[in-house]
Motif scaffolding. Structure first.
Motif, PDB file in Angstrom:
ATOM      1  N   ARG A   1      24.849  64.815  45.006  1.00  0.00           N
ATOM      2  CA  ARG A   1      24.075  65.784  45.788  1.00  0.00           C
ATOM      3  C   ARG A   1      22.594  65.769  45.430  1.00  0.00           C
ATOM      4  O   ARG A   1      21.730  65.904  46.304  1.00  0.00           O
ATOM      5  CB  ARG A   1      24.646  67.193  45.589  1.00  0.00           C
ATOM      6  N   PHE A   2      22.308  65.626  44.139  1.00  0.00           N
ATOM      7  CA  PHE A   2      20.922  65.780  43.700  1.00  0.00           C
ATOM      8  C   PHE A   2      20.371  64.571  42.940  1.00  0.00           C
ATOM      9  O   PHE A   2      19.171  64.311  43.009  1.00  0.00           O
ATOM     10  CB  PHE A   2      20.798  67.024  42.809  1.00  0.00           C
ATOM     11  N   LEU A   3      21.224  63.853  42.209  1.00  0.00           N
ATOM     12  CA  LEU A   3      20.727  62.778  41.356  1.00  0.00           C
ATOM     13  C   LEU A   3      20.689  61.434  42.080  1.00  0.00           C
ATOM     14  O   LEU A   3      19.653  60.760  42.084  1.00  0.00           O
ATOM     15  CB  LEU A   3      21.591  62.675  40.089  1.00  0.00           C
ATOM     16  N   MET A   4      21.797  61.036  42.675  1.00  0.00           N
ATOM     17  CA  MET A   4      21.827  59.751  43.366  1.00  0.00           C
ATOM     18  C   MET A   4      20.829  59.672  44.529  1.00  0.00           C
ATOM     19  O   MET A   4      20.238  58.608  44.756  1.00  0.00           O
ATOM     20  CB  MET A   4      23.247  59.437  43.836  1.00  0.00           C
TER      21      MET A   4
ATOM     22  N   PHE B   1      32.364  55.224  47.885  1.00  0.00           N
ATOM     23  CA  PHE B   1      32.932  56.134  46.898  1.00  0.00           C
ATOM     24  C   PHE B   1      33.142  57.514  47.502  1.00  0.00           C
ATOM     25  O   PHE B   1      32.518  57.896  48.489  1.00  0.00           O
ATOM     26  CB  PHE B   1      32.044  56.225  45.650  1.00  0.00           C
ATOM     27  N   PHE B   2      34.073  58.244  46.860  1.00  0.00           N
ATOM     28  CA  PHE B   2      34.360  59.636  47.198  1.00  0.00           C
ATOM     29  C   PHE B   2      33.792  60.531  46.120  1.00  0.00           C
ATOM     30  O   PHE B   2      33.776  60.174  44.942  1.00  0.00           O
ATOM     31  CB  PHE B   2      35.866  59.876  47.245  1.00  0.00           C
ATOM     32  N   THR B   3      33.331  61.694  46.501  1.00  0.00           N
ATOM     33  CA  THR B   3      32.955  62.717  45.539  1.00  0.00           C
ATOM     34  C   THR B   3      33.403  64.066  46.082  1.00  0.00           C
ATOM     35  O   THR B   3      33.761  64.203  47.251  1.00  0.00           O
ATOM     36  CB  THR B   3      31.428  62.771  45.309  1.00  0.00           C
ATOM     37  N   GLY B   4      33.345  65.068  45.209  1.00  0.00           N
ATOM     38  CA  GLY B   4      33.657  66.418  45.672  1.00  0.00           C
ATOM     39  C   GLY B   4      34.848  67.008  44.952  1.00  0.00           C
ATOM     40  O   GLY B   4      35.729  66.303  44.471  1.00  0.00           O
ATOM     41  N   PHE B   5      34.862  68.327  44.869  1.00  0.00           N
ATOM     42  CA  PHE B   5      35.948  69.061  44.251  1.00  0.00           C
ATOM     43  C   PHE B   5      36.613  69.956  45.293  1.00  0.00           C
ATOM     44  O   PHE B   5      35.985  70.376  46.270  1.00  0.00           O
ATOM     45  CB  PHE B   5      35.434  69.933  43.097  1.00  0.00           C
ATOM     46  N   GLY B   6      37.885  70.222  45.076  1.00  0.00           N
ATOM     47  CA  GLY B   6      38.591  71.157  45.953  1.00  0.00           C
ATOM     48  C   GLY B   6      38.669  70.664  47.376  1.00  0.00           C
ATOM     49  O   GLY B   6      39.010  69.520  47.651  1.00  0.00           O
ATOM     50  N   LYS B   7      38.320  71.533  48.312  1.00  0.00           N
ATOM     51  CA  LYS B   7      38.448  71.210  49.727  1.00  0.00           C
ATOM     52  C   LYS B   7      37.191  70.570  50.312  1.00  0.00           C
ATOM     53  O   LYS B   7      37.146  70.258  51.493  1.00  0.00           O
ATOM     54  CB  LYS B   7      38.794  72.478  50.515  1.00  0.00           C
TER      55      LYS B   7
END
Length: 411
Positions: A195-198, A245-251
């Motif tokens: 979200r912020f670094l890449m 790639f995938f990222t994210g938590f939960g839904k």
């Protein structure tokens, strides 16, 4: 040279021994290079592709050995010539508080390591990768990326280092608290990175509406894997190699597709590759990997607790003024090489996870054919070593060799 000191022996044997283990693995791997395309890949890889891939593997291995040998020689020379003792005396003479002194020590060592590795990074990017058509990075982009990386290391690493050092200076259960802090920090960075670094290094653009986006959303809905954001990443500005790639938590899930993947692969192959990644989530591989990582870091902090309170660790490196910061550095010298014994079985588990995710993807898209086609294309485009030596795979690979994956898919 104190051969009666167990820490001294553990560091010396570990550092030199790991170098030679890697060296043997490299030579064994090179011995498996062949100009003949393996059966099962002849529909995707030509003899010219195979020859070029063998050249790439040889050149890459050569420079990897050069770098490892240079770093080994410099490390041993610095150690045995009293470098750590000198660094200890210099930092103590500054008269700062233990935390500030410790941060300065760590910053100096990180800066020196960065400078020493920089020539090899330049060579790998602008000579090796460029020679084989992979590098797209300009000198300007390379410099800016490294400066941003150093800035982020300072911005994130200094506060974390200060907190960990403060814990060891003030808390009896510092190892436990440090483990908790580092774990939470790692989770925070994992969430913040895409979200912020890449985006500081690559441009993320929402994938335009069309058949591919519709197919990805339909796949996620069919597999009950909610996808909210799909992005195109300008990876081609730095390399011709494809990635996703995938990222994210939960839904809340985010998918990032490199533009090199979008232009070099069919829609069906991309969907199959994403089904593989979804398989990792649905089969609970991510929490399993998280648990293994937590256990590994718990082992590290547990051993660190005992090491920092053992005067023999500091004596092994000629340090006369024990401090927690210096202890962290010296412990890493001992623990680093031997930690690879822990990494080997973990990588075996991740290779098994790859087979499981492949099987999930094949079932999700109705056949293993499209995933196999994507794997073949990726292997060709990345000039992968198609027949790596089993010992090299056992030691280094987090993914099984492509031929093993194809056989498991029935292709």
């Amino acid at each position: 040279m104190n051969l009666s000191n167990s820490w001294f022996l553990a560091a010396l044997v570990g550092i030199i021994g790991w170098f030679h283990v890697k060296l043997v693995a490299e030579f064994l791997n090179l011995s498996r290079l062949s100009k003949e395309v393996p059966e099962g890949l002849r529909d995707a890889v030509t003899e010219d592709d195979q020859v070029r891939a063998a050249e790439y593997a040889s050149v890459s291995a050569k420079w990897s050995i050069y770098e490892d040998a240079a770093m080994l020689g410099l490390t041993i020379a610095f150690w045995l010539s009293g470098g750590f003792a000198w660094l200890d005396r210099w930092t103590v003479s500054l008269g700062y508080s233990p935390v500030v002194t410790g941060l300065l020590l760590l910053a100096v060592l990180v800066a020196v390591q960065t400078l020493l590795s920089l020539p090899f990074e330049v060579n790998n990017t602008f000579r090796v990768e460029a020679e084989f058509g992979f590098n797209k990075t300009t000198p300007g982009t390379f410099i800016v990326d490294r400066l941003k990386g150093l800035a982020l290391t300072a911005l994130l690493g200094l506060p974390l280092g200060a907190l960990v050092l403060w814990l060891f200076e003030t808390q009896p259960l510092a190892a436990l608290y440090g483990w908790v802090v580092v774990t939470l920090f790692g989770l925070l960075v994992s969430w913040a990175a895409p979200r912020f670094l890449m985006p500081l290094f690559m441009k993320f653009t929402p994938l335009e509406a069309g058949p591919l986006r519709d197919a990805i959303l339909a796949l996620g809905e069919r597999l009950q894997f909610p996808v909210q954001e799909i992005y195109r990443v300008d990876g081609s500005r730095r390399s011709s190699k494809a990635n996703a790639f995938f990222t994210g938590f939960g839904k809340s899930k985010r998918i990032a597709l490199f533009d090199t993947l979008l232009t070099g692969h069919s829609q069906e192959e991309i969907v199959a590759v994403l089904a593989h990644e979804i398989g990792h989530a649905k089969l609970k591989h991510v929490p399993q990997q998280l648990v293994m990582g937590l256990l590994q870091s718990a082992l590290l902090f547990g051993l660190l607790h005992f090491a920092l309170h053992d005067a023999r660790l500091f004596a092994a490196f000629g340090v006369q003024h024990p401090s927690y910061a210096m202890g962290l550095v010296l412990f890493s010298m001992v623990y680093g090489p031997w930690s690879n014994l822990w990494e080997v079985p973990l990588q075996g588990i991740t290779r098994r996870h790859e087979f499981e995710a492949d099987a999930f993807a094949a079932a999700a898209v109705g056949s293993g054919e499209t995933l196999a086609s994507g794997l073949k294309r990726l292997s060709k485009d990345h000039m992968a070593h198609l027949t790596p030596h089993p010992f090299y795979v056992w030691l280094h690979h987090s993914h099984p060799p492509v031929l093993e994956r194809l056989r498991a898919l029935g292709q």
